[in-house]
Design an enzyme around this catalytic site. Structure first.
Site, PDB file in Angstrom:
ATOM      1  N   LYS A   1      -7.479  -8.512  -7.120  1.00  0.00           N
ATOM      2  CA  LYS A   1      -8.234  -7.766  -6.278  1.00  0.00           C
ATOM      3  C   LYS A   1      -9.572  -8.509  -5.673  1.00  0.00           C
ATOM      4  O   LYS A   1      -9.772  -7.897  -4.496  1.00  0.00           O
ATOM      5  CB  LYS A   1      -8.958  -6.806  -7.513  1.00  0.00           C
ATOM      6  CG  LYS A   1      -9.855  -5.747  -6.761  1.00  0.00           C
ATOM      7  CD  LYS A   1      -9.506  -4.826  -5.774  1.00  0.00           C
ATOM      8  CE  LYS A   1     -10.161  -3.558  -5.414  1.00  0.00           C
ATOM      9  NZ  LYS A   1     -11.596  -3.979  -5.202  1.00  0.00           N
TER      10      LYS A   1
ATOM     11  N   GLU B   1     -10.080  -8.017   3.000  1.00  0.00           N
ATOM     12  CA  GLU B   1     -10.701  -6.744   3.525  1.00  0.00           C
ATOM     13  C   GLU B   1     -12.050  -7.353   4.528  1.00  0.00           C
ATOM     14  O   GLU B   1     -12.356  -6.825   5.495  1.00  0.00           O
ATOM     15  CB  GLU B   1     -11.087  -5.828   2.579  1.00  0.00           C
ATOM     16  CG  GLU B   1     -11.788  -4.866   2.699  1.00  0.00           C
ATOM     17  CD  GLU B   1     -12.465  -4.138   1.485  1.00  0.00           C
ATOM     18  OE1 GLU B   1     -13.827  -4.035   1.264  1.00  0.00           O
ATOM     19  OE2 GLU B   1     -11.522  -3.551   0.656  1.00  0.00           O
TER      20      GLU B   1
END
Length: 291
Positions: A164, A171
């Site tokens: 993550k 991102e």
């Protein structure tokens, strides 16, 4: 199955609802009594049948540590704790060791989906022993998006949060690329409708993505983003990604630059640019702008 869920904020509250829609029982606890089903962790544990699964969805660091410490005293051998927050993967290794000493399993789970997760599902990346993961499997299946993808057993303890973390680093870089392209389009006189250029990219281009869709949504609400200040916070995962890259000698120039761009957004008057202006004036006599 039954699940104890600790932390019912924007993410946790929607996760509780999605799990319940799948037919499972969720007993939720939050420090805000208006959100909670029970008034303490002790009451939460008491309402669950063994072997219990308790999912922790609170801020990383001290709040997660104190919650896990309290659960360690309340749970029994064979129970499992899931950390679904944004903890650092190195914390997961310590939590797993502390709980294992009491016979309690531990699974770390990176969760992506934000405010859209209730309807669209949450992308899940989890780490831990297979026997512990399987005890949580019905909840993973309830939370994940429809279809074959969106959920992965990434590896041993810590792998979920590490995956993550890297996801969030990517991102950062993707958002920075869209932002830079948008600013350049806005700058030139020849492009008269930047919003529609972005919209045109949503179909048939190699840069189409959900982030692009969200950018168009934002421009539909505020075409030139005049209502916003150019200030971007970082929540930690970008820093951890860069630190992990340094530790493993992996070059991450795009992700690193996107993190530093966020730091620059918080400066009203760049100290670095003051020094550059001063040096240009010293060696070349170039003009400077005085305050």
């Amino acid at each position: 199955m039954e699940l104890g869920l600790v932390g019912l904020g924007k993410m946790g509250g929607n996760m509780r609802e999605r799990i319940r829609r799948a037919g499972h029982t969720v007993v939720g606890y939050d420090r805000n009594p208006d959100l909670a089903d029970v008034h303490s962790l002790e009451e939460l544990v008491g309402k669950l049948s063994g072997p219990r699964v308790v999912w922790v969805m609170v801020p990383a660091g001290a709040p997660t540590q104190s919650t896990i410490d309290e659960l360690a005293e309340l749970l029994e051998p064979g129970d499992v704790v899931v950390d679904g927050g944004n903890s650092r993967w190195t914390d997961d290794e310590r939590h797993a060791e502390e709980l294992a000493a009491k016979g309690i399993g531990f699974v770390d789970c990176g969760v992506s989906g934000g405010v859209w997760g209730l309807e669209n599902g949450y992308a899940l990346m989890y780490g831990g022993d297979a026997e512990h993961v399987e005890k949580v499997r019905p909840v993973f299946d309830a939370l994940k998006p429809e279809g074959d993808f969106g959920s992965v057993h990434a590896g041993k303890v810590g792998a979920g949060h590490f995956a993550k973390m890297v996801h969030n680093g990517i991102e950062y870089a993707m958002m920075q690329a869209y932002a830079e392209g948008w600013e350049l389009l806005e700058k030139v006189d020849s492009v008269t409708d930047v919003r529609e250029v972005f919209r045109s990219w949503q179909e048939g281009t190699v840069i189409r993505s959900w982030l692009l869709d969200l950018a168009v949504n934002a421009l539909d609400g505020d075409e030139h983003l005049d209502k916003l200040k150019g200030f971007a916070q970082d929540s930690g995962e970008g820093r951890w990604t860069v630190e992990a890259a340094i530790d493993n000698a992996v070059p991450l120039p795009a992700i690193t630059a996107s993190l530093f761009a966020r730091f620059a957004s918080r400066q009203e008057d760049s100290p670095q640019m003051k020094m550059i202006a001063a040096l240009r004036n010293q060696f070349g006599g170039h003009a400077v702008a005085a305050k």
